[in-house]
Design a protein around this motif. Structure first.
Motif, PDB file in Angstrom:
ATOM      1  N   LYS A 186       0.746  -1.309  -0.091  1.00 14.78           N
ATOM      2  CA  LYS A 186       0.061  -0.139   0.097  1.00 14.78           C
ATOM      3  C   LYS A 186       0.942   1.320  -0.043  1.00 14.78           C
ATOM      4  CE  LYS A 186      -4.407  -1.635   0.615  1.00 14.78           C
ATOM      5  NZ  LYS A 186      -5.555  -1.232   0.368  1.00 14.78           N
ATOM      6  N   MET A 187       2.021   0.989   0.543  1.00  7.61           N
ATOM      7  CA  MET A 187       2.758   2.162   0.630  1.00  7.61           C
ATOM      8  C   MET A 187       3.291   2.836  -0.864  1.00  7.61           C
ATOM      9  SD  MET A 187       3.891   3.318   3.490  1.00  7.61           S
ATOM     10  CE  MET A 187       2.231   3.369   3.894  1.00  7.61           C
ATOM     11  N   ILE A 188       3.316   1.738  -1.748  1.00 11.00           N
ATOM     12  CA  ILE A 188       3.874   2.437  -2.989  1.00 11.00           C
ATOM     13  C   ILE A 188       2.709   2.537  -4.016  1.00 11.00           C
ATOM     14  CG2 ILE A 188       6.258   1.473  -2.893  1.00 11.00           C
ATOM     15  CD1 ILE A 188       5.094  -0.911  -4.333  1.00 11.00           C
ATOM     16  N   THR A 189       1.365   1.995  -3.565  1.00  9.04           N
ATOM     17  CA  THR A 189       0.373   2.191  -4.303  1.00  9.04           C
ATOM     18  C   THR A 189      -0.811   3.005  -3.944  1.00  9.04           C
ATOM     19  OG1 THR A 189      -0.832   0.111  -3.508  1.00  9.04           O
ATOM     20  CG2 THR A 189       0.533  -0.189  -5.487  1.00  9.04           C
ATOM     21  N   SER A 190      -0.703   3.521  -2.785  1.00  9.87           N
ATOM     22  CA  SER A 190      -1.849   4.433  -2.243  1.00  9.87           C
ATOM     23  C   SER A 190      -1.683   5.988  -2.604  1.00  9.87           C
ATOM     24  CB  SER A 190      -1.856   4.284  -0.601  1.00  9.87           C
ATOM     25  OG  SER A 190      -1.886   2.844  -0.479  1.00  9.87           O
ATOM     26  N   PRO A 191      -2.607   6.579  -3.149  1.00 11.59           N
ATOM     27  CA  PRO A 191      -2.636   7.956  -3.083  1.00 11.59           C
ATOM     28  C   PRO A 191      -1.876   8.744  -1.924  1.00 11.59           C
ATOM     29  CG  PRO A 191      -4.814   7.308  -3.032  1.00 11.59           C
ATOM     30  CD  PRO A 191      -3.859   6.123  -2.954  1.00 11.59           C
ATOM     31  N   SER A 192      -1.163   9.731  -2.125  1.00  7.99           N
ATOM     32  CA  SER A 192      -0.436  10.427  -0.893  1.00  7.99           C
ATOM     33  C   SER A 192      -1.353  11.379  -0.189  1.00  7.99           C
ATOM     34  CB  SER A 192       0.644  11.224  -1.315  1.00  7.99           C
ATOM     35  OG  SER A 192       0.480  11.963  -2.286  1.00  7.99           O
ATOM     36  N   VAL A 193      -2.596  11.675  -0.737  1.00 10.16           N
ATOM     37  CA  VAL A 193      -3.457  12.566  -0.032  1.00 10.16           C
ATOM     38  C   VAL A 193      -4.278  11.914   0.957  1.00 10.16           C
ATOM     39  CG1 VAL A 193      -3.817  14.209  -2.019  1.00 10.16           C
ATOM     40  CG2 VAL A 193      -5.290  12.106  -1.837  1.00 10.16           C
ATOM     41  N   SER A 194      -4.454  10.592   1.075  1.00 17.25           N
ATOM     42  CA  SER A 194      -5.239   9.915   2.040  1.00 17.25           C
ATOM     43  C   SER A 194      -4.442   9.962   3.332  1.00 17.25           C
ATOM     44  CB  SER A 194      -5.229   8.368   1.765  1.00 17.25           C
ATOM     45  OG  SER A 194      -5.012   8.035   0.414  1.00 17.25           O
ATOM     46  N   LYS A 195      -5.469   9.808   4.533  1.00 19.17           N
ATOM     47  CA  LYS A 195      -4.938   9.639   5.748  1.00 19.17           C
ATOM     48  C   LYS A 195      -4.654   8.086   6.092  1.00 19.17           C
ATOM     49  CE  LYS A 195      -5.927  13.359   9.049  1.00 19.17           C
ATOM     50  NZ  LYS A 195      -6.868  13.433  10.364  1.00 19.17           N
ATOM     51  N   VAL A 196      -3.796   7.735   6.988  1.00 18.75           N
ATOM     52  CA  VAL A 196      -3.315   6.238   7.269  1.00 18.75           C
ATOM     53  C   VAL A 196      -4.886   5.746   7.386  1.00 18.75           C
ATOM     54  CG1 VAL A 196      -2.400   4.838   8.915  1.00 18.75           C
ATOM     55  CG2 VAL A 196      -0.995   6.782   8.003  1.00 18.75           C
ATOM     56  N   LYS A 197      -5.831   6.211   8.211  1.00 17.96           N
ATOM     57  CA  LYS A 197      -6.877   5.128   8.558  1.00 17.96           C
ATOM     58  C   LYS A 197      -7.813   4.999   7.349  1.00 17.96           C
ATOM     59  CE  LYS A 197      -9.121   8.945  11.441  1.00 17.96           C
ATOM     60  NZ  LYS A 197      -9.624   9.342  12.447  1.00 17.96           N
ATOM     61  N   HIS A 198      -7.592   6.008   6.442  1.00 19.95           N
ATOM     62  CA  HIS A 198      -8.607   5.331   5.254  1.00 19.95           C
ATOM     63  C   HIS A 198      -7.988   4.621   4.470  1.00 19.95           C
ATOM     64  CE1 HIS A 198      -9.741   9.879   6.510  1.00 19.95           C
ATOM     65  NE2 HIS A 198     -10.688   8.661   7.061  1.00 19.95           N
ATOM     66  N   VAL A 199      -6.682   4.308   4.539  1.00 24.50           N
ATOM     67  CA  VAL A 199      -5.948   3.220   3.620  1.00 24.50           C
ATOM     68  C   VAL A 199      -5.968   1.883   4.280  1.00 24.50           C
ATOM     69  CG1 VAL A 199      -3.854   2.879   2.249  1.00 24.50           C
ATOM     70  CG2 VAL A 199      -4.573   5.378   2.659  1.00 24.50           C
ATOM     71  N   MET A 200      -5.682   2.086   5.554  1.00 24.58           N
ATOM     72  CA  MET A 200      -5.417   0.656   6.263  1.00 24.58           C
ATOM     73  C   MET A 200      -6.574  -0.172   6.563  1.00 24.58           C
ATOM     74  SD  MET A 200      -6.092   1.883  10.217  1.00 24.58           S
ATOM     75  CE  MET A 200      -7.710   2.013  11.047  1.00 24.58           C
ATOM     76  N   LYS A 201      -6.191  -1.532   6.347  1.00 25.92           N
ATOM     77  CA  LYS A 201      -7.186  -2.524   6.537  1.00 25.92           C
ATOM     78  C   LYS A 201      -7.465  -2.655   8.048  1.00 25.92           C
ATOM     79  CE  LYS A 201      -7.534  -7.357   5.272  1.00 25.92           C
ATOM     80  NZ  LYS A 201      -7.250  -8.070   6.810  1.00 25.92           N
ATOM     81  N   LYS A 202      -8.926  -2.293   8.325  1.00 27.62           N
ATOM     82  CA  LYS A 202      -9.346  -2.355   9.604  1.00 27.62           C
ATOM     83  C   LYS A 202      -9.482  -3.775  10.397  1.00 27.62           C
ATOM     84  CE  LYS A 202     -11.759   2.139   9.647  1.00 27.62           C
ATOM     85  NZ  LYS A 202     -12.143   2.457   8.293  1.00 27.62           N
ATOM     86  N   ASP A 203      -9.511  -3.637  11.624  1.00 29.67           N
ATOM     87  CA  ASP A 203      -9.802  -5.047  12.420  1.00 29.67           C
ATOM     88  C   ASP A 203      -8.873  -6.005  11.860  1.00 29.67           C
ATOM     89  OD1 ASP A 203     -11.607  -3.842  13.747  1.00 29.67           O
ATOM     90  OD2 ASP A 203     -13.253  -4.265  12.179  1.00 29.67           O
ATOM     91  N   PRO A 204      -7.506  -5.907  11.864  1.00 31.32           N
ATOM     92  CA  PRO A 204      -6.696  -6.895  11.555  1.00 31.32           C
ATOM     93  C   PRO A 204      -6.543  -8.218  12.536  1.00 31.32           C
ATOM     94  CG  PRO A 204      -5.318  -5.422  12.647  1.00 31.32           C
ATOM     95  CD  PRO A 204      -6.827  -4.628  12.793  1.00 31.32           C
ATOM     96  N   ILE A 205      -6.210  -9.234  11.839  1.00 29.78           N
ATOM     97  CA  ILE A 205      -6.125 -10.538  12.586  1.00 29.78           C
ATOM     98  C   ILE A 205      -4.942 -10.345  13.843  1.00 29.78           C
ATOM     99  CG2 ILE A 205      -5.492 -13.015  12.612  1.00 29.78           C
ATOM    100  CD1 ILE A 205      -6.746 -12.858   9.568  1.00 29.78           C
ATOM    101  N   SER A 206      -5.358 -10.585  15.019  1.00 22.81           N
ATOM    102  CA  SER A 206      -4.249 -10.462  15.957  1.00 22.81           C
ATOM    103  C   SER A 206      -4.284 -11.641  16.941  1.00 22.81           C
ATOM    104  CB  SER A 206      -4.322  -9.117  16.591  1.00 22.81           C
ATOM    105  OG  SER A 206      -5.589  -9.064  17.274  1.00 22.81           O
TER     106      SER A 206
END
Lengths: 445, 445
Positions: A186-206
């Motif tokens: 995602k670091m290289i494919t995500s648009p730079s205008v977004s905020k982290v919380k809009h790009v991240m995958k929510k509720d990750p397996i932990s």
């Protein structure tokens, strides 16, 4: 590593040619140097170890066999160990510290210059070795969910400098609770205008700090992860476990089942200590011995059978052996199925039904073949001819159902079913086999 | 998955409530849906599968048990399978295709729209299943060594779009030969003025297309890799193998040893087919049967022993069982040590020496205990009292050395040592045990 290369290195050690040795070691991956040290004699390995730079030495010692590592740690000054721990990931450092006694641990900790690293090690040592907390490391890239992507990238760059490799970036909120994850992609494919919380995958397996290691392994395997984040009881991100540590666990777990099935109670493969080797094996041998004596008592009660048909004694090994073989097969399948989740203890009766059909086929074939042999040897009217075959049939059926039932019941009782396989099943089947054999012969006489 | 949830899903299927089912499935990870399908009856699983979007369905089918997958593939039209293969990584697609017959394979291939994907699958199907070529996939990010970092980043971005995850970027020269690798970390930490070839790690660890899978697993484990690149005979990059596929291999390999040690020739854990279940087990049972008959012949030759000392028959199970138990322990340790490289077949005599010492301790303890028992039962002068103990001593020593020797010799002969454990060692020890017992008794009489 080829044995010619090892001979060459041995010669160089004898000749004390440190320059040539250093240039050879420079070419090798730390894992290869560790393999080399495992092959060499203790003094030679020590010599090689002393030639290494601190960073390489740290990587090498992590990869060594338990035995070789112990020997090297014993002769290395605490100050040197501390310097090398600084280069290790905290999970590796903790694994190494666990092998040492408390005095040595404290001595080493007092020499670690990086206070944060020392603190992490102290914290991690508190967790139970068999839980996620005991296996995790603290090296990870963590960003706050409210950062913009450029801020995040800057933060990542700063954090990544100190790390060997990164595969995921973990996202936390202001209370340090794990909120999301994103793969580096995602670091290289995500648009730079977004905020982290809009790009991240929510509720990750932990996993939680107190999740048992075998469950962690199952989760990483099931979801094909490269690393899994570890959270504390209120959801704060406290560490991560990587797939390479879990792979060792998967192998050890499968090996452990095999060892238990073979009557070995602890992992003593590489252990040269005779006392530990003996205590790992003697308990099962003693239980086997008691089983054998028990059998001698049972057989002793059927004197009249052997007086009337002395050829009955000849088939004792056949009856006992067949029961053992059948029981081992059935129980091994159940234990493996339960361990890798392809079998559920809830489906006990389905499994027993399935095993009974297979047992029936095997029982008929074996009894028939032995009947034909005995028919030729003793004739159709001899008691032994039909008594042995009928007993074999009964023993195969019993051993198969018993071998399926016992591990499934243990699993339901939350006892490790692996302890039921091998010696226990074999010995029980041997005794029951003798009772069946004698009982049927008495009935037929 | 909790059984209440499964019951709820069963009820929804019965009620034909597709909307509610879809919204539940939307919340689940594909691996969880696969687990659910494995638990459900065939028709129910089929129903669930039909509700899934193509992409999710592709992820689910990859994770299913062999059995459940086969059932679903049989009832899914080739066109639908083709559409789902398009969403899979080529390694997963090939694994799935291998389970189908050639006609079905061709039918599916003709329906795949992405010609490149179809071509990759056809190429991959040609490799032997047990080699790196048979396990690899073609999804990877590959850049030319002469690109500048900004060009490289652009290229990566384009390639990464189509991929689930990336962990390494592989670097090739103009002839497509693998020249280097760099972890994604470098993407965010390297200065943008550099050329790829100056940033990459040169001479990366790689495997050849014909490298056996167990070696691939060892390499990934040893060097703690997340993926390993695969090259052809002239060094061109043709694919990559990821750690999750290798983890399955590690587990299967360890399980296979255990199965062989338990007298099961193929993996039939989840197989409901009675013929396959029987053929996996019957061979060893028949060999055990022949061993038992062989023992009956041996014992038949010592009629005079049993006439003179009829109590000798009572100890047949004890002698046979102890030999089997000791042999199983020794051989299991050697087989595991050889499999995980902690033991080298070159060190045969060292291992035998070690085992002999352990055997000596066990032999003395067991013989002494049995001597005391027989002393009380039969008195000090009875032949059986000392003959049984001397035989036990000899049997423990023999079984231990034999159990160590056989797998090590097989390893040197390049035969899988795992086949030597379990039934073979047990049966041989049983026969030799009887010979020792009878021989010693005759000598002492």
């Amino acid at each position: 590593m080829l044995s010619e290369n090892i001979e060459r290195i041995r010669d160089l050690i004898k000749a004390n040619d440190t320059n040539e040795l250093k240039s050879i070691l420079d070419q090798l991956h730390p894992a290869d140097i560790a393999e080399l040290c495992d092959e060499l004699e203790q003094e030679e390995a020590q010599y090689i170890y002393m030639l290494l730079e601190d960073e390489t030495a740290a990587d090498v010692i992590v990869e060594l066999d338990d035995e070789a590592r112990k020997e090297i740690l014993e002769t290395t000054p605490s100050e040197t160990i501390a310097k090398r721990l600084d280069y290790m990931d905290t999970d590796d450092a903790v694994e190494l510290m666990r092998d040492l006694d408390e005095n040595k641990q404290e001595e080493i900790l007092s020499h670690i210059e990086d206070i944060e690293q020392a603190g992490d090690i102290v914290d991690l040592l508190k967790y139970d070795e068999d839980t996620a907390g005991g296996l995790m490391g603290t090296e990870m890239v963590v960003v706050n969910e409210n950062l913009s992507m450029p801020e995040c990238l800057k933060e990542m760059r700063a954090q990544a400098e100190e790390m060997d490799e990164i595969y995921y970036v973990y996202v936390i909120d202001d209370e340090e609770r794990l909120r999301g994850v994103f793969p580096l992609k995602k670091m290289i494919t995500s648009p730079s205008v977004s905020k982290v919380k809009h790009v991240m995958k929510k509720d990750p397996i932990s996993v939680k700090v107190d999740t048992p290691i075998d469950e962690v392994a199952q989760i990483i395997e099931k979801y094909d992860l490269v690393a899994v984040p570890v959270v504390d009881s209120i959801g704060r991100l406290v560490g991560r476990i990587t797939v390479d540590d879990v792979m060792d666990e998967v192998r050890e777990q499968a090996e452990r089942e095999y060892q238990l099935a073979s009557g070995i109670s602890t992992d003593v493969e590489t252990d040269d200590n005779i006392v530990r080797q003996t205590t790992a094996r003697l308990p099962w041998l003693l239980i086997g011995m008691l089983g054998g004596i028990c059998n001698s008592m049972i057989l002793g009660n059927f004197d009249s059978v052997f007086l009337a048909h002395k050829e009955m004694a000849l088939y004792i090994p056949l009856i006992g052996g067949t029961g053992g073989n059948v029981g081992t097969q059935s129980s091994a399948l159940v234990v493996q199925g339960l361990a890798n989740n392809s079998l559920d203890a809830k489906h006990m009766f389905k499994q027993i039904a399935k095993e009974s059909v297979v047992a029936l086929v095997n029982a008929v074939i074996i009894s028939m073949l032995v009947y034909i042999y005995n028919f030729v040897r003793w004739g159709a009217t001899a008691t032994v001819t039909y008594s042995v075959s009928i007993s074999l049939f009964a023993v195969v059926m019993f051993a198969s159902i018993f071998g399926t039932l016992v591990p499934m019941i243990l699993e339901r009782l939350k006892i490790d079913p692996a302890i039921a396989t091998g010696p226990f099943i074999t010995i029980t089947n041997d005794i029951i086999g003798m009772l069946i054999y004698m009982g049927i012969t008495v009935m037929l006489s």
